[in-house]
Design a protein around this motif. Structure first.
Motif, short mmCIF file in Angstrom:
data_model
loop_
_atom_site.label_atom_id
_atom_site.label_comp_id
_atom_site.label_asym_id
_atom_site.label_seq_id
_atom_site.Cartn_x
_atom_site.Cartn_y
_atom_site.Cartn_z
N MET A 1 0.84 -1.18 0.00
CA MET A 1 0.00 0.00 0.00
C MET A 1 0.88 1.24 0.00
N MET A 2 0.63 2.11 -0.92
CA MET A 2 1.41 3.34 -1.00
C MET A 2 0.54 4.51 -0.57
N ALA A 3 1.02 5.23 0.39
CA ALA A 3 0.26 6.37 0.86
C ALA A 3 0.51 7.60 -0.02
N LYS A 4 1.72 7.73 -0.55
CA LYS A 4 2.06 8.85 -1.41
C LYS A 4 2.52 8.31 -2.76
N SER A 5 2.32 9.07 -3.78
CA SER A 5 2.70 8.61 -5.11
C SER A 5 4.21 8.49 -5.28
N ASP A 6 4.98 9.20 -4.48
CA ASP A 6 6.44 9.12 -4.60
C ASP A 6 7.03 7.92 -3.85
N GLY A 7 6.23 7.16 -3.13
CA GLY A 7 6.72 5.99 -2.42
C GLY A 7 7.42 6.33 -1.12
N GLY A 8 7.35 7.57 -0.67
CA GLY A 8 8.05 7.99 0.55
C GLY A 8 7.56 7.33 1.81
N SER A 9 6.35 6.76 1.79
CA SER A 9 5.84 6.07 2.98
C SER A 9 5.43 4.64 2.63
N TYR A 10 6.10 4.06 1.66
CA TYR A 10 5.79 2.70 1.20
C TYR A 10 6.04 1.68 2.31
N PHE A 11 5.04 0.84 2.58
CA PHE A 11 5.21 -0.29 3.49
C PHE A 11 4.27 -1.40 3.04
N ARG A 12 4.76 -2.61 3.09
CA ARG A 12 3.95 -3.76 2.74
C ARG A 12 4.20 -4.86 3.76
N ARG A 13 3.13 -5.40 4.32
CA ARG A 13 3.25 -6.44 5.35
C ARG A 13 3.65 -7.77 4.71
N SER A 14 4.49 -8.51 5.42
CA SER A 14 4.86 -9.86 4.98
C SER A 14 3.63 -10.75 4.96
N SER A 15 3.71 -11.82 4.19
CA SER A 15 2.55 -12.72 4.13
C SER A 15 2.35 -13.40 5.48
N LEU A 16 1.11 -13.67 5.79
CA LEU A 16 0.75 -14.31 7.05
C LEU A 16 1.44 -15.68 7.17
N PHE A 17 1.56 -16.38 6.05
CA PHE A 17 2.23 -17.68 6.05
C PHE A 17 3.63 -17.58 6.63
#
Length: 125
Positions: A1-17
């Motif tokens: 999920m990207m909060a800003k278009s520039d990727g400055g706050s990019y975070f993605r959760r690891s898979s639950l597995f």
């Protein structure tokens, strides 16, 4: 999920597995290292036999390996911070999330960050 278009706050959760697998393994490893007398080896089938063998014959390696595991995870977390800087992820909350997730789940998290392309270029195969 990207909060800003520039990727400055990019975070993605690891898979639950992977979160469950890493948490389960590290929890079992901690149990074997610090409370080996409480592990129900006979109830765990082949895994219990293997665990009992390691506890009986390779305990010092397991003990120091436990600490080494967390040192490696710490370095992976610090490396995640470096990658965040290199990829322009400048939000302190996103950087903290990447550090914490990578410290706890290792390569399961770091791989997501390494694959991230901030400028939208396609990923190389």
């Amino acid at each position: 999920m990207m909060a800003k278009s520039d990727g400055g706050s990019y975070f993605r959760r690891s898979s639950l597995f992977w979160m469950v697998v890493v948490t389960g393994f590290l929890s079992f490893y901690t149990w074997m290292v610090f409370w080996p007398q409480d592990v129900p080896y006979s109830s765990l089938g082949p895994l219990g036999a293997l665990a009992k063998h390691f506890v009986d014959y390779h305990y010092p390696v397991m003990y120091y390996g436990w600490f080494l595991t967390w040192v490696i995870h710490l370095f992976e977390g610090v490396f995640a911070l470096k990658i965040c800087s290199d990829k322009g992820i400048d939000s302190s909350s996103a950087r903290l999330l990447w550090f914490a997730q990578t410290f706890l789940f290792g390569l399961a998290s770091l791989g997501l960050l390494i694959r991230y392309k901030p400028d939208g270029r396609p990923k190389r195969q």
